[in-house]
Design a protein around this motif. Structure first.
Motif, PDB file in Angstrom:
ATOM      1  N   ASN A 239       8.350  -0.849   6.101  1.00 42.52           N
ATOM      2  CA  ASN A 239       8.542  -0.034   4.894  1.00 42.52           C
ATOM      3  C   ASN A 239       7.892  -0.615   3.714  1.00 42.52           C
ATOM      4  O   ASN A 239       7.235   0.143   3.107  1.00 42.52           O
ATOM      5  CB  ASN A 239      10.099   0.292   4.531  1.00 42.52           C
ATOM      6  CG  ASN A 239      10.244   1.405   3.571  1.00 42.52           C
ATOM      7  OD1 ASN A 239       9.674   2.139   3.475  1.00 42.52           O
ATOM      8  ND2 ASN A 239      11.286   1.141   2.784  1.00 42.52           N
ATOM      9  N   ALA A 240       7.664  -1.890   3.677  1.00 42.86           N
ATOM     10  CA  ALA A 240       7.069  -2.579   2.524  1.00 42.86           C
ATOM     11  C   ALA A 240       5.808  -2.155   2.742  1.00 42.86           C
ATOM     12  O   ALA A 240       4.838  -2.133   1.763  1.00 42.86           O
ATOM     13  CB  ALA A 240       7.401  -3.894   2.713  1.00 42.86           C
ATOM     14  N   LEU A 241       5.130  -2.076   3.911  1.00 42.89           N
ATOM     15  CA  LEU A 241       3.754  -1.958   4.153  1.00 42.89           C
ATOM     16  C   LEU A 241       3.361  -0.379   3.558  1.00 42.89           C
ATOM     17  O   LEU A 241       2.269  -0.098   3.111  1.00 42.89           O
ATOM     18  CB  LEU A 241       3.221  -2.035   5.517  1.00 42.89           C
ATOM     19  CG  LEU A 241       1.773  -1.990   6.112  1.00 42.89           C
ATOM     20  CD1 LEU A 241       0.943  -2.818   5.256  1.00 42.89           C
ATOM     21  CD2 LEU A 241       1.684  -1.865   7.631  1.00 42.89           C
ATOM     22  N   ALA A 242       4.205   0.473   3.827  1.00 37.26           N
ATOM     23  CA  ALA A 242       4.008   1.910   3.219  1.00 37.26           C
ATOM     24  C   ALA A 242       4.170   1.810   1.967  1.00 37.26           C
ATOM     25  O   ALA A 242       3.283   2.560   1.143  1.00 37.26           O
ATOM     26  CB  ALA A 242       5.093   2.787   4.050  1.00 37.26           C
ATOM     27  N   GLN A 243       4.927   1.355   1.245  1.00 41.51           N
ATOM     28  CA  GLN A 243       5.008   1.098  -0.511  1.00 41.51           C
ATOM     29  C   GLN A 243       3.795   0.490  -0.829  1.00 41.51           C
ATOM     30  O   GLN A 243       3.155   1.182  -1.878  1.00 41.51           O
ATOM     31  CB  GLN A 243       6.107   0.242  -0.622  1.00 41.51           C
ATOM     32  CG  GLN A 243       7.706   0.739  -0.168  1.00 41.51           C
ATOM     33  CD  GLN A 243       8.788  -0.404  -0.545  1.00 41.51           C
ATOM     34  OE1 GLN A 243       8.467  -1.165  -1.280  1.00 41.51           O
ATOM     35  NE2 GLN A 243       9.987  -0.239  -0.069  1.00 41.51           N
ATOM     36  N   ALA A 244       3.213  -0.601  -0.313  1.00 37.89           N
ATOM     37  CA  ALA A 244       2.085  -1.045  -0.582  1.00 37.89           C
ATOM     38  C   ALA A 244       0.961  -0.135  -0.657  1.00 37.89           C
ATOM     39  O   ALA A 244      -0.017   0.000  -1.548  1.00 37.89           O
ATOM     40  CB  ALA A 244       1.762  -2.348   0.118  1.00 37.89           C
ATOM     41  N   ARG A 245       0.908   0.729   0.564  1.00 33.67           N
ATOM     42  CA  ARG A 245      -0.256   1.700   0.536  1.00 33.67           C
ATOM     43  C   ARG A 245      -0.109   2.685  -0.441  1.00 33.67           C
ATOM     44  O   ARG A 245      -1.140   3.200  -1.121  1.00 33.67           O
ATOM     45  CB  ARG A 245      -0.207   2.307   1.800  1.00 33.67           C
ATOM     46  CG  ARG A 245      -0.557   1.555   3.083  1.00 33.67           C
ATOM     47  CD  ARG A 245      -0.874   2.578   4.372  1.00 33.67           C
ATOM     48  NE  ARG A 245      -1.371   1.598   5.505  1.00 33.67           N
ATOM     49  CZ  ARG A 245      -0.367   1.425   6.286  1.00 33.67           C
ATOM     50  NH1 ARG A 245       0.775   1.958   6.393  1.00 33.67           N
ATOM     51  NH2 ARG A 245      -0.815   0.757   7.704  1.00 33.67           N
ATOM     52  N   GLU A 246       1.107   3.266  -0.905  1.00 32.22           N
ATOM     53  CA  GLU A 246       1.289   4.259  -2.026  1.00 32.22           C
ATOM     54  C   GLU A 246       0.845   3.759  -3.465  1.00 32.22           C
ATOM     55  O   GLU A 246       0.266   4.398  -3.802  1.00 32.22           O
ATOM     56  CB  GLU A 246       2.579   4.912  -1.982  1.00 32.22           C
ATOM     57  CG  GLU A 246       3.212   5.559  -0.517  1.00 32.22           C
ATOM     58  CD  GLU A 246       2.328   6.831  -0.416  1.00 32.22           C
ATOM     59  OE1 GLU A 246       1.792   7.566  -1.288  1.00 32.22           O
ATOM     60  OE2 GLU A 246       1.932   7.090   0.834  1.00 32.22           O
ATOM     61  N   PHE A 247       1.448   2.558  -3.490  1.00 31.08           N
ATOM     62  CA  PHE A 247       0.965   1.991  -5.071  1.00 31.08           C
ATOM     63  C   PHE A 247      -0.225   1.585  -4.987  1.00 31.08           C
ATOM     64  O   PHE A 247      -0.839   1.744  -6.122  1.00 31.08           O
ATOM     65  CB  PHE A 247       2.014   1.008  -5.277  1.00 31.08           C
ATOM     66  CG  PHE A 247       3.376   1.164  -5.554  1.00 31.08           C
ATOM     67  CD1 PHE A 247       3.548   1.180  -7.088  1.00 31.08           C
ATOM     68  CD2 PHE A 247       4.398   1.181  -4.801  1.00 31.08           C
ATOM     69  CE1 PHE A 247       4.787   1.753  -7.424  1.00 31.08           C
ATOM     70  CE2 PHE A 247       5.757   1.491  -5.203  1.00 31.08           C
ATOM     71  CZ  PHE A 247       5.779   1.692  -6.426  1.00 31.08           C
ATOM     72  N   GLY A 248      -0.892   1.302  -3.914  1.00 33.62           N
ATOM     73  CA  GLY A 248      -2.363   1.238  -3.830  1.00 33.62           C
ATOM     74  C   GLY A 248      -3.142   2.158  -4.395  1.00 33.62           C
ATOM     75  O   GLY A 248      -4.369   1.991  -4.818  1.00 33.62           O
ATOM     76  N   GLU A 249      -3.030   3.417  -4.228  1.00 32.74           N
ATOM     77  CA  GLU A 249      -3.786   4.678  -4.315  1.00 32.74           C
ATOM     78  C   GLU A 249      -3.354   4.861  -6.228  1.00 32.74           C
ATOM     79  O   GLU A 249      -4.230   5.514  -6.248  1.00 32.74           O
ATOM     80  CB  GLU A 249      -3.031   6.240  -3.688  1.00 32.74           C
ATOM     81  CG  GLU A 249      -3.230   5.991  -2.298  1.00 32.74           C
ATOM     82  CD  GLU A 249      -2.781   7.047  -1.555  1.00 32.74           C
ATOM     83  OE1 GLU A 249      -2.188   7.678  -2.150  1.00 32.74           O
ATOM     84  OE2 GLU A 249      -2.774   7.190  -0.247  1.00 32.74           O
ATOM     85  N   VAL A 250      -2.558   4.286  -6.638  1.00 35.40           N
ATOM     86  CA  VAL A 250      -2.148   4.608  -8.221  1.00 35.40           C
ATOM     87  C   VAL A 250      -2.967   3.376  -8.753  1.00 35.40           C
ATOM     88  O   VAL A 250      -3.516   3.689 -10.084  1.00 35.40           O
ATOM     89  CB  VAL A 250      -0.729   4.728  -8.485  1.00 35.40           C
ATOM     90  CG1 VAL A 250      -0.649   4.991  -9.932  1.00 35.40           C
ATOM     91  CG2 VAL A 250      -0.035   5.992  -7.429  1.00 35.40           C
ATOM     92  N   ALA A 251      -2.727   2.141  -8.283  1.00 35.58           N
ATOM     93  CA  ALA A 251      -3.113   1.048  -8.978  1.00 35.58           C
ATOM     94  C   ALA A 251      -3.979   0.151  -8.174  1.00 35.58           C
ATOM     95  O   ALA A 251      -3.697   0.072  -6.889  1.00 35.58           O
ATOM     96  CB  ALA A 251      -2.092   0.127  -9.646  1.00 35.58           C
ATOM     97  N   ASN A 252      -4.833  -0.471  -8.767  1.00 34.62           N
ATOM     98  CA  ASN A 252      -5.638  -1.421  -7.993  1.00 34.62           C
ATOM     99  C   ASN A 252      -5.217  -2.601  -7.674  1.00 34.62           C
ATOM    100  O   ASN A 252      -5.119  -3.556  -8.600  1.00 34.62           O
ATOM    101  CB  ASN A 252      -7.163  -1.430  -8.653  1.00 34.62           C
ATOM    102  CG  ASN A 252      -7.989  -2.543  -7.703  1.00 34.62           C
ATOM    103  OD1 ASN A 252      -8.033  -2.458  -6.709  1.00 34.62           O
ATOM    104  ND2 ASN A 252      -8.872  -3.104  -8.637  1.00 34.62           N
ATOM    105  N   LEU A 253      -4.672  -2.826  -6.547  1.00 32.91           N
ATOM    106  CA  LEU A 253      -3.574  -3.890  -6.229  1.00 32.91           C
ATOM    107  C   LEU A 253      -4.592  -5.073  -6.134  1.00 32.91           C
ATOM    108  O   LEU A 253      -5.357  -4.969  -5.281  1.00 32.91           O
ATOM    109  CB  LEU A 253      -2.863  -3.556  -5.068  1.00 32.91           C
ATOM    110  CG  LEU A 253      -1.741  -2.415  -5.041  1.00 32.91           C
ATOM    111  CD1 LEU A 253      -0.930  -2.558  -3.956  1.00 32.91           C
ATOM    112  CD2 LEU A 253      -0.756  -2.682  -5.986  1.00 32.91           C
ATOM    113  N   THR A 254      -4.173  -6.100  -6.735  1.00 29.13           N
ATOM    114  CA  THR A 254      -5.038  -7.404  -6.472  1.00 29.13           C
ATOM    115  C   THR A 254      -4.200  -8.472  -5.755  1.00 29.13           C
ATOM    116  O   THR A 254      -4.719  -9.588  -5.415  1.00 29.13           O
ATOM    117  CB  THR A 254      -5.275  -8.023  -7.969  1.00 29.13           C
ATOM    118  OG1 THR A 254      -4.260  -8.093  -8.675  1.00 29.13           O
ATOM    119  CG2 THR A 254      -6.344  -7.086  -8.400  1.00 29.13           C
TER     120      THR A 254
END
Length: 412
Positions: A239-254
Motif C-alpha cells: 500500500n505504501a508503494l501505491a501511495q508513492a505512485r499517486e503522490f508522484g503524479e502531483v509532486a516531483n518526488l525526490t
C-alpha cells in the motif's frame, strides 16, 4: 559518533526481526534446500522474494542479475548464490552521491504523505539532524486541519532547537507557506521544512492543494533547492508503494522517508519502492526519539535484513584478537629487560690501582690452591658422581661449592 551508529544499527537489526523471519527463513530454505542451480531454484527464490514485499520488478532485476553472475563465476551450488543476492540488493538500494546536495545549499523541503504515517514527527527529527550539522532551520506548520497539529510541531521544534512559523486552525495552508517562505528569505535560513496535512492519495481536491503550495514556493523562492520527500509507513507494505505512485503524479518526488521500521514484517517494501519508482530512500526511522531518524545506508539496511555482520565490526574484532595475542610477548620482553638491567647493575667494577691488583692476585692464588686441595676429594667420589650423572642429577657437592667461589669477588 561510532557508538551512536552502532546503537542505530542494533535498533535497525532488532526492528527488522519480523521481516528477517519472513524473508530470510524462506530464502535460506531455497538456497540450502535445492540440490542444483536450475529453473526450479530460480522460481522458488522469485516466489520467496515477492512474498516478502520485495516487489515484482525488483525481484526480476535481482534474479536476472544473479543469473549473469552465476554464469560469469561458473557457480554450481545454490548455497554459493546467497552472497550474490545480498550484493545485488545492496547495489540496487545504494543512494547516489547527489542525494543530499540540499544540505549544501539554501533549500526548501516539502514533506507530504497520508494520515498517520509520521509526517510531523519526521519534520521535527529531520530539523534536529540538520541543526546538529550547524544549519539554520525554519519549520512551516502548514497542517492547519488536524487538531493540535501546530502544538505538536511546536514541541518538536523546541526539542530540535529551531524556529517555527504557524497559522490559525483552519487557515489556508498556502498562506502559511507564503509567510514561511518570506520569513526564510528575510532571516537567511539555510533550510525551510514545510509540514503538510495528511491526505488520501485518491482525494483529488486535496492533491490539487499540494500543487497550489508548490506553485507558491516556485514563485516566491525560485533560487532555492527543492526537495519533495514523501513519508511512508513501513508497516503498510505494498500500500505504501501505491501511495508513492499517486503522490508522484502531483509532486516531483525526490526522496522517501520510511518510518516505523522498528517492528514491521514488511520491511522488504524499501527495496520495492526504490526499484520500481526510482526514488531514493533518504531517511529511515526505527523509534520515537529525535535520534531515531537517520540517513539511509544501503549496506547497513541489507546487513540488518539478512543478519550479516558488518565488515567494520569484524575488522575491529580481528584487531582486538591480534592485540591480545601480542600482549604476552610484550610482557616477557619487559621482564627480560628488567632482569638484564639488574644483572648489569651487580657486575663487579675492577679498580686499576696497584693495591687492588695485588689483592686480586693474592685472592686468585688462594682460589687456585683451594681448588687443588679439593681435587682429590672429587677423585675419591668418582663412582658416586658417575652414578648421579647417569641418573641425570648434579652432584650435591658441586651444588654446595658453586656459590662459595663467588665469595672471592669484591663489589664496589
Amino acid at each position: 559518533m561510532a557508538e551512536e551508529k552502532k546503537g542505530f544499527f542494533s535498533r535497525l537489526k532488532e526492528g527488522l526481526t519480523k521481516t528477517r523471519d519472513n524473508i530470510v527463513a524462506g530464502i535460506d530454505a531455497v538456497f540450502y534446500g535445492a540440490s542444483e542451480i536450475d529453473d526450479d531454484f530460480y522460481e522458488e527464490l522469485e516466489e520467496t522474494l515477492i512474498m516478502g514485499d520485495i516487489g515484482v520488478n525488483a525481484t526480476n532485476d535481482i534474479i536476472e542479475r544473479m543469473k549473469e553472475e552465476v554464469k560469469k563465476k561458473h557457480l554450481r551450488q545454490p548455497a554459493e548464490c546467497k552472497e550474490l543476492l545480498v550484493e545485488s540488493i545492496k547495489e540496487q538500494m545504494r543512494v547516489g552521491e547527489t542525494a543530499y546536495d540540499f544540505e549544501k545549499e539554501q533549500s526548501v523541503i516539502f514533506i507530504i504523505g497520508v494520515n498517520g504515517v509520521g509526517k510531523t514527527t519526521s519534520v521535527g527529527k529531520l530539523a534536529g539532524i540538520l541543526k546538529r550539522q550547524g544549519k539554520k532551520v525554519l519549520i512551516a506548520a502548514a497542517d492547519t486541519f488536524r487538531a493540535a497539529a501546530g502544538d505538536q510541531l511546536a514541541e518538536w521544534a523546541h526539542r530540535a532547537g529551531v524556529d517555527m512559523i504557524g497559522g490559525a486552525d483552519g487557515a489556508d495552508p498556502a498562506s502559511v507557506i507564503f509567510d514561511a517562505v518570506n520569513a526564510a528569505k528575510a532571516r537567511n535560513v539555510d533550510v525551510l521544512i514545510c509540514d503538510t496535512a495528511g491526505r488520501l492519495h485518491n482525494k483529488k481536491n486535496l492533491m490539487e492543494e499540494l500543487k497550489k503550495m508548490n506553485r507558491i514556493i516556485d514563485r516566491e523562492f525560485p533560487n532555492a533547492h527543492r526537495e519533495n520527500l514523501i513519508v511512508l509507513d513501513g508497516t503498510t507494505g505494498q500500500n505504501a508503494l501505491a501511495q508513492a505512485r499517486e503522490f508522484g503524479e502531483v509532486a516531483n518526488l525526490t526522496g522517501v522517508i520510511l518510518t516505523k521500521m522498528d517492528g514491521t514484517a514488511k520491511g522488504g517494501i524499501a527495496v520495492a519502492i526504490q526499484s520500481e519508482l526510482n526514488v531514493p530512500m533518504k531517511y529511515i526511522g526505527v523509534g520515537e526519539t529525535i535520534e531515531d531518524l537517520q540517513k539511509f545506508n544501503a549496506d547497513e539496511f541489507v546487513n540488518a535484513l539478512f543478519d550479516v555482520k558488518p565488515e567494520e565490526t569484524a575488522e575491529d574484532e580481528q584487531v582486538l584478537s591480534e592485540t591480545a595475542e601480542d600482549e604476552p610477548a610484550v610482557v616477557e620482553t619487559s621482564i627480560f629487560e628488567e632482569n638484564t638491567e639488574k644483572t648489569t647493575a651487580y657486575e663487579p667494577i675492577v679498580d686499576d690501582t696497584a693495591d687492588n691488583e695485588t689483592v686480586i692476585a693474592e685472592m686468585t692464588t688462594t682460589e687456585v690452591s683451594a681448588s687443588e686441595e679439593t681435587e682429590p676429594e672429587h677423585s675419591a667420589d668418582e663412582e658416586s658422581a658417575a652414578v648421579l650423572q647417569d641418573a641425570g642429577e648434579e652432584s650435591p657437592a658441586e651444588e654446595i661449592e658453586k656459590p662459595k667461589k663467588k665469595k672471592w669477588f669484591f663489589w664496589k
